[in-house]
Design an enzyme around this catalytic site. Structure first.
Site, PDB file in Angstrom:
ATOM      1  N   ILE A  62       0.818  -1.219   0.000  1.00 57.16           N
ATOM      2  CA  ILE A  62       0.000   0.000   0.000  1.00 57.16           C
ATOM      3  C   ILE A  62       0.853   1.273   0.000  1.00 57.16           C
ATOM      4  O   ILE A  62       0.348   2.354  -0.258  1.00 57.16           O
ATOM      5  CB  ILE A  62      -1.051   0.012   1.135  1.00 57.16           C
ATOM      6  CG1 ILE A  62      -0.391   0.086   2.521  1.00 57.16           C
ATOM      7  CG2 ILE A  62      -1.991  -1.184   1.018  1.00 57.16           C
ATOM      8  CD1 ILE A  62      -1.379   0.438   3.633  1.00 57.16           C
ATOM      9  N   ASN A  88      -6.607  -3.608   6.125  1.00 57.48           N
ATOM     10  CA  ASN A  88      -6.072  -4.101   7.404  1.00 57.48           C
ATOM     11  C   ASN A  88      -4.600  -3.756   7.605  1.00 57.48           C
ATOM     12  O   ASN A  88      -4.132  -3.646   8.731  1.00 57.48           O
ATOM     13  CB  ASN A  88      -6.279  -5.628   7.447  1.00 57.48           C
ATOM     14  CG  ASN A  88      -5.409  -6.294   8.489  1.00 57.48           C
ATOM     15  OD1 ASN A  88      -5.737  -6.297   9.681  1.00 57.48           O
ATOM     16  ND2 ASN A  88      -4.285  -6.860   8.073  1.00 57.48           N
ATOM     17  N   TYR A 192       0.937   6.564  16.363  1.00 59.81           N
ATOM     18  CA  TYR A 192       0.022   5.485  15.989  1.00 59.81           C
ATOM     19  C   TYR A 192      -1.432   5.929  16.226  1.00 59.81           C
ATOM     20  O   TYR A 192      -2.296   5.764  15.350  1.00 59.81           O
ATOM     21  CB  TYR A 192       0.356   4.231  16.810  1.00 59.81           C
ATOM     22  CG  TYR A 192      -0.538   3.053  16.528  1.00 59.81           C
ATOM     23  CD1 TYR A 192      -0.347   2.267  15.390  1.00 59.81           C
ATOM     24  CD2 TYR A 192      -1.580   2.714  17.390  1.00 59.81           C
ATOM     25  CE1 TYR A 192      -1.163   1.181  15.133  1.00 59.81           C
ATOM     26  CE2 TYR A 192      -2.397   1.629  17.141  1.00 59.81           C
ATOM     27  CZ  TYR A 192      -2.193   0.860  16.011  1.00 59.81           C
ATOM     28  OH  TYR A 192      -3.010  -0.213  15.755  1.00 59.81           O
TER      29      TYR A 192
HETATM   30  P1  NDP Z   1       0.884  -7.539  12.165  1.00 62.25           P
HETATM   31  O1  NDP Z   1       2.118  -6.731  12.347  1.00 62.25           O
HETATM   32  O2  NDP Z   1       0.840  -8.930  12.667  1.00 62.25           O
HETATM   33  O3  NDP Z   1       0.476  -7.560  10.620  1.00 62.25           O
HETATM   34  C1  NDP Z   1       0.473  -6.383   9.871  1.00 62.25           C
HETATM   35  C2  NDP Z   1       0.269  -6.736   8.422  1.00 62.25           C
HETATM   36  O4  NDP Z   1       0.274  -5.534   7.653  1.00 62.25           O
HETATM   37  C3  NDP Z   1       1.396  -7.630   7.866  1.00 62.25           C
HETATM   38  O5  NDP Z   1       0.848  -8.532   6.946  1.00 62.25           O
HETATM   39  C4  NDP Z   1       2.276  -6.612   7.172  1.00 62.25           C
HETATM   40  O6  NDP Z   1       3.069  -7.178   6.128  1.00 62.25           O
HETATM   41  C5  NDP Z   1       1.200  -5.705   6.602  1.00 62.25           C
HETATM   42  N1  NDP Z   1       1.741  -4.441   6.102  1.00 62.25           N
HETATM   43  C6  NDP Z   1       2.451  -3.499   6.748  1.00 62.25           C
HETATM   44  N2  NDP Z   1       2.790  -2.521   5.900  1.00 62.25           N
HETATM   45  C7  NDP Z   1       2.284  -2.845   4.688  1.00 62.25           C
HETATM   46  C8  NDP Z   1       2.298  -2.256   3.406  1.00 62.25           C
HETATM   47  N3  NDP Z   1       2.945  -1.108   3.173  1.00 62.25           N
HETATM   48  N4  NDP Z   1       1.627  -2.867   2.395  1.00 62.25           N
HETATM   49  C9  NDP Z   1       0.982  -4.022   2.599  1.00 62.25           C
HETATM   50  N5  NDP Z   1       0.959  -4.667   3.767  1.00 62.25           N
HETATM   51  C10 NDP Z   1       1.604  -4.075   4.804  1.00 62.25           C
HETATM   52  O7  NDP Z   1      -0.264  -6.638  12.827  1.00 62.25           O
HETATM   53  P2  NDP Z   1      -1.772  -6.996  13.267  1.00 62.25           P
HETATM   54  O8  NDP Z   1      -2.263  -8.177  12.564  1.00 62.25           O
HETATM   55  O9  NDP Z   1      -1.802  -6.925  14.738  1.00 62.25           O
HETATM   56  O10 NDP Z   1      -2.507  -5.676  12.749  1.00 62.25           O
HETATM   57  C11 NDP Z   1      -3.439  -5.654  11.692  1.00 62.25           C
HETATM   58  C12 NDP Z   1      -4.218  -4.349  11.780  1.00 62.25           C
HETATM   59  O11 NDP Z   1      -4.922  -4.300  13.023  1.00 62.25           O
HETATM   60  C13 NDP Z   1      -3.315  -3.106  11.768  1.00 62.25           C
HETATM   61  O12 NDP Z   1      -3.932  -2.092  11.010  1.00 62.25           O
HETATM   62  C14 NDP Z   1      -3.268  -2.703  13.233  1.00 62.25           C
HETATM   63  O13 NDP Z   1      -2.973  -1.332  13.406  1.00 62.25           O
HETATM   64  C15 NDP Z   1      -4.660  -3.076  13.693  1.00 62.25           C
HETATM   65  N6  NDP Z   1      -4.825  -3.259  15.130  1.00 62.25           N
HETATM   66  C16 NDP Z   1      -4.156  -4.286  15.773  1.00 62.25           C
HETATM   67  C17 NDP Z   1      -4.342  -4.464  17.131  1.00 62.25           C
HETATM   68  C18 NDP Z   1      -3.686  -5.590  17.886  1.00 62.25           C
HETATM   69  O14 NDP Z   1      -3.877  -5.694  19.114  1.00 62.25           O
HETATM   70  N7  NDP Z   1      -2.927  -6.472  17.225  1.00 62.25           N
HETATM   71  C19 NDP Z   1      -5.215  -3.581  17.916  1.00 62.25           C
HETATM   72  C20 NDP Z   1      -5.878  -2.565  17.127  1.00 62.25           C
HETATM   73  C21 NDP Z   1      -5.683  -2.435  15.792  1.00 62.25           C
HETATM   74  P3  NDP Z   1       4.581  -7.707   6.363  1.00 62.25           P
HETATM   75  O15 NDP Z   1       4.465  -9.100   6.923  1.00 62.25           O
HETATM   76  O16 NDP Z   1       5.156  -7.646   4.999  1.00 62.25           O
HETATM   77  O17 NDP Z   1       5.237  -6.777   7.335  1.00 62.25           O
END
Ligand code: NDP
Length: 275
Positions: A62, A88, A192
């Protein structure tokens, strides 16, 4: 009838992968894992295949405009648009990270706000009638809203804020953070949180715009919090599993045909939250 399609950004791991897993079980259509890294994306496809779940894959970073436009063209060509889009993908610096706040502000806003906005610029016009758009935001964004000064809070809660004004405010946060002046400017100390405040407000702006410009299309746009979830981002102390974190985003993605709400809301545990 044309095949329906659901697209989830950043779905090679964490909550995104769990969202895809749940959609595979519940959604009548093709479900796409997307990832910035092709290898990690294909591994994720394989891991779900080992659970007996069939997914498709498309590369999507993204932060890369060309990657966004290539993916958008692919879904337009192959499916005539997109039925379900779940934004996401997101990043967060660890609490212990020693990167200066100025860097954290710029990098965090770039992905969580500006890149997600760019995704929506290219994908919102592709959302088909009856479509669902879910932006994975955070309770931290709601908390951060309350830590902004009164003038910012008023703008972030107003019904007339535009995407341009919001983007300008997010740019202002980054510029002031770089000068160490964001607190003087009425902003809280959370990069954040500010990125997620922005994403929630953007969801509300897009919902109002779609209601006005495509009133008969019945598209629903919402922001949500997945809860505090055990992932690489949040660590292993969080109470929810990724599958539990997927419940609210998937609920919003699968709001039944003809539903009129929630729309333009911030939703947590399947409940609309005050903003
Ligand atoms: P993770 O770090 O486990 O996963 C994040 C994902 O986003 C990975 O697949 C990562 O890819 C991808 N990503 C990051 N940057 C990019 C990019 N430029 N283009 C495409 N993909 C990208 O985090 P979570 O699963 O915990 O988080 C998912 C969402 O939930 C996020 O938006 C987070 O802010 C939100 N959230 C999470 C909470 C939590 O407690 N975990 C609480 C509240 C919100 P890669 O593997 O390549 O790095």
């Amino acid at each position: 009838m044309s095949i329906k399609v659901a697209v989830v950004t950043g779905s090679n791991k964490g909550i995104g992968l769990a969202i895809v897993r749940a959609l595979c079980k519940q959604y009548q259509g093709d479900v796409y894992i997307t990832a910035r890294d092709v290898g990690r994306g294909q591994e994720a496809v394989k891991s779900l295949a080992s659970e007996g779940l069939k997914t498709q894959f498309h590369q999507l970073d993204i932060n890369d405009q060309e990657s966004i436009t290539t993916a958008a063209a692919y879904f337009k060509e192959k499916y005539g648009g997109v039925d379900v889009l779940i934004n996401n993908a997101g990043i967060a610096f660890k609490a212990a990270d020693t990167a200066p706040f100025a860097v954290q502000a710029e990098v965090t806003l770039k992905t969580n706000f500006f890149a997600t906005r760019d995704m929506l610029t290219h994908f919102l016009p592709l959302i088909k009638a009856g479509g669902r758009v879910v932006n994975v935001s955070s309770f931290v964004g709601a908390r951060t809203l309350n830590n902004c000064d009164a003038a910012l809070q008023q703008r972030f809660r107003s019904e007339d804020i535009t995407e341009e004004e919001l983007s300008g405010l997010m740019e202002q946060f980054v510029a002031q953070a770089k000068k160490g002046e964001h607190k003087k400017g009425g902003w809280p100390d959370s990069a954040y949180g500010t990125s997620k405040t922005g994403l929630t407000v953007l969801s509300m702006i897009h919902a109002r715009r779609l209601s006005k410009e495509r009133p008969s299309d019945g598209i629903l746009v919402n922001a949500c919090c997945p809860g505090w979830v055990r992932t690489d981002m949040a660590g292993d102390k969080a109470p929810k599993s990724p599958d539990e974190g997927a419940i609210t985003p998937v609920y919003l993605a699968l709001l039944p045909p003809g539903a009129t709400e929630p729309h333009g809301k911030f939703v947590s545990d399947k409940e609309v939250q005050p903003w």
